[in-house]
Motif scaffolding. Structure first.
Motif, PDB file in Angstrom:
ATOM      1  N   THR A   1       0.926  -1.058  -0.201  1.00 47.18           N
ATOM      2  CA  THR A   1       0.182   0.068   0.057  1.00 47.18           C
ATOM      3  C   THR A   1       1.326   1.113   0.231  1.00 47.18           C
ATOM      4  N   SER A   2       0.330   2.705  -0.929  1.00 46.41           N
ATOM      5  CA  SER A   2       0.928   3.821  -0.899  1.00 46.41           C
ATOM      6  C   SER A   2       0.736   4.223   0.762  1.00 46.41           C
ATOM      7  N   MET A   3       1.952   5.237   0.623  1.00 42.47           N
ATOM      8  CA  MET A   3       1.828   5.834   2.260  1.00 42.47           C
ATOM      9  C   MET A   3       0.907   7.039   1.431  1.00 42.47           C
ATOM     10  N   ARG A   4      -0.626   7.902   2.275  1.00 41.87           N
ATOM     11  CA  ARG A   4      -0.642   8.885   1.799  1.00 41.87           C
ATOM     12  C   ARG A   4      -0.856   9.889   3.144  1.00 41.87           C
ATOM     13  N   CYS A   5      -0.657  10.664   2.964  1.00 40.22           N
ATOM     14  CA  CYS A   5      -0.559  11.690   4.242  1.00 40.22           C
ATOM     15  C   CYS A   5      -2.136  12.290   4.267  1.00 40.22           C
ATOM     16  N   PHE A   6      -2.382  11.752   5.909  1.00 42.59           N
ATOM     17  CA  PHE A   6      -3.889  12.710   6.465  1.00 42.59           C
ATOM     18  C   PHE A   6      -4.249  13.907   6.365  1.00 42.59           C
ATOM     19  N   LYS A   7      -3.506  14.458   5.851  1.00 44.13           N
ATOM     20  CA  LYS A   7      -3.571  15.808   6.193  1.00 44.13           C
ATOM     21  C   LYS A   7      -3.626  17.008   4.639  1.00 44.13           C
ATOM     22  N   CYS A   8      -2.345  16.547   3.599  1.00 41.96           N
ATOM     23  CA  CYS A   8      -2.797  16.689   2.118  1.00 41.96           C
ATOM     24  C   CYS A   8      -3.635  15.776   1.482  1.00 41.96           C
ATOM     25  N   HIS A   9      -3.695  14.679   1.669  1.00 39.96           N
ATOM     26  CA  HIS A   9      -4.131  13.110   1.026  1.00 39.96           C
ATOM     27  C   HIS A   9      -2.931  12.859  -0.155  1.00 39.96           C
ATOM     28  N   ARG A  10      -1.814  13.729  -0.662  1.00 45.91           N
ATOM     29  CA  ARG A  10      -1.060  13.227  -1.419  1.00 45.91           C
ATOM     30  C   ARG A  10      -0.555  12.002  -1.316  1.00 45.91           C
ATOM     31  N   PHE A  11       0.308  11.771  -2.108  1.00 47.64           N
ATOM     32  CA  PHE A  11       0.865  10.367  -1.550  1.00 47.64           C
ATOM     33  C   PHE A  11       2.614  10.547  -1.668  1.00 47.64           C
ATOM     34  N   GLY A  12       2.844   9.376  -0.603  1.00 43.98           N
ATOM     35  CA  GLY A  12       4.690   9.833  -0.275  1.00 43.98           C
ATOM     36  C   GLY A  12       5.083   9.921   0.955  1.00 43.98           C
ATOM     37  N   HIS A  13       4.549  10.704   1.751  1.00 42.72           N
ATOM     38  CA  HIS A  13       4.210  10.878   2.916  1.00 42.72           C
ATOM     39  C   HIS A  13       3.597  11.426   4.054  1.00 42.72           C
ATOM     40  N   GLY A  14       3.378  10.672   4.500  1.00 46.35           N
ATOM     41  CA  GLY A  14       2.913  10.620   5.978  1.00 46.35           C
ATOM     42  C   GLY A  14       2.041  12.564   6.833  1.00 46.35           C
ATOM     43  N   ARG A  15       1.707  12.684   7.874  1.00 43.54           N
ATOM     44  CA  ARG A  15       0.941  14.119   8.337  1.00 43.54           C
ATOM     45  C   ARG A  15       2.032  14.514   8.983  1.00 43.54           C
ATOM     46  N   GLU A  16       3.196  13.683   9.985  1.00 45.64           N
ATOM     47  CA  GLU A  16       4.216  14.018  10.631  1.00 45.64           C
ATOM     48  C   GLU A  16       5.057  14.709   9.419  1.00 45.64           C
ATOM     49  N   LYS A  17       5.353  14.414   8.473  1.00 43.89           N
ATOM     50  CA  LYS A  17       6.517  15.503   7.613  1.00 43.89           C
ATOM     51  C   LYS A  17       5.006  16.815   6.406  1.00 43.89           C
ATOM     52  N   CYS A  18       4.447  16.464   6.549  1.00 40.13           N
ATOM     53  CA  CYS A  18       3.112  17.467   5.514  1.00 40.13           C
ATOM     54  C   CYS A  18       3.872  19.067   6.023  1.00 40.13           C
ATOM     55  N   ARG A  19       4.367  19.412   4.843  1.00 40.20           N
ATOM     56  CA  ARG A  19       4.803  21.352   5.021  1.00 40.20           C
ATOM     57  C   ARG A  19       2.751  21.362   4.892  1.00 40.20           C
ATOM     58  N   ARG A  20       1.986  21.444   4.406  1.00 47.12           N
ATOM     59  CA  ARG A  20       1.427  22.396   4.630  1.00 47.12           C
ATOM     60  C   ARG A  20       0.890  22.485   5.977  1.00 47.12           C
ATOM     61  N   GLN A  21       0.007  23.931   6.050  1.00 53.30           N
ATOM     62  CA  GLN A  21       0.043  24.294   7.184  1.00 53.30           C
ATOM     63  C   GLN A  21      -2.002  24.184   7.695  1.00 53.30           C
ATOM     64  N   ASP A  22      -2.622  24.293   6.652  1.00 50.57           N
ATOM     65  CA  ASP A  22      -4.086  23.500   6.816  1.00 50.57           C
ATOM     66  C   ASP A  22      -4.403  22.582   6.049  1.00 50.57           C
ATOM     67  N   PRO A  23      -5.216  21.803   6.541  1.00 48.77           N
ATOM     68  CA  PRO A  23      -5.602  20.207   6.364  1.00 48.77           C
ATOM     69  C   PRO A  23      -6.362  20.976   4.968  1.00 48.77           C
TER      70      PRO A  23
END
Length: 139
Positions: free
Chosen positions: A85-107
């Motif tokens: 399964t691919s890693m998907r961020c639950f803050k920006c919903h892009r693939f390749g990183h998780g919520r902890e590494k997300c650079r977005r300010q707002d979800p």
């Protein structure tokens, strides 16, 4: 010399086997008694502090494609191709990183792809932030 690990991974494949009779089997025992693969991982689940073995093993074969069946004692086990399964961020919903590494300010909503609200409260039409399709990012 530097590309040896790449060649090694190209000549291997992974498959999944599951059967009620292998639930109590240990990884080392499975490796000794069943031939044709080089590595095994017994899938386990956690319930609170307890670790519970499942009837599922992931096997690494030394061939580019896994076999369709292997024999474990008197039981023939069907081998299904293993798909990670691919890693998907639950803050920006892009693939390749998780919520902890997300650079977005707002979800971003996983349902409509718009900023500053979560999918649980979203009443907008679905819109995928990855492919721009008419579905939620989780579909």
């Amino acid at each position: 010399m530097a590309d040896v690990p790449v060649r090694a991974t190209l000549n291997t494949s992974k498959g999944v086997v599951l059967h009620p009779d292998i639930k109590t089997c240990k990884e080392e025992e499975f490796l000794k008694k069943v031939s044709g693969f080089t590595f095994t991982k017994h899938i386990q689940i956690r319930r609170g502090e307890e670790t519970i073995p499942t009837n599922t093993f992931i096997l690494t074969f030394d061939s580019p494609t896994p076999p369709t069946q292997i024999k474990a004692g008197y039981v023939k086990l069907n081998v299904k191709p293993y798909v990670t399964t691919s890693m998907r961020c639950f803050k920006c919903h892009r693939f390749g990183h998780g919520r902890e590494k997300c650079r977005r300010q707002d979800p971003i909503s996983g349902k409509c792809g718009k900023v500053s609200h979560v999918a649980d409260n979203c009443k907008n039409d679905p819109h995928c932030v990855n492919c721009r399709g008419n579905h939620a990012a989780s579909d």
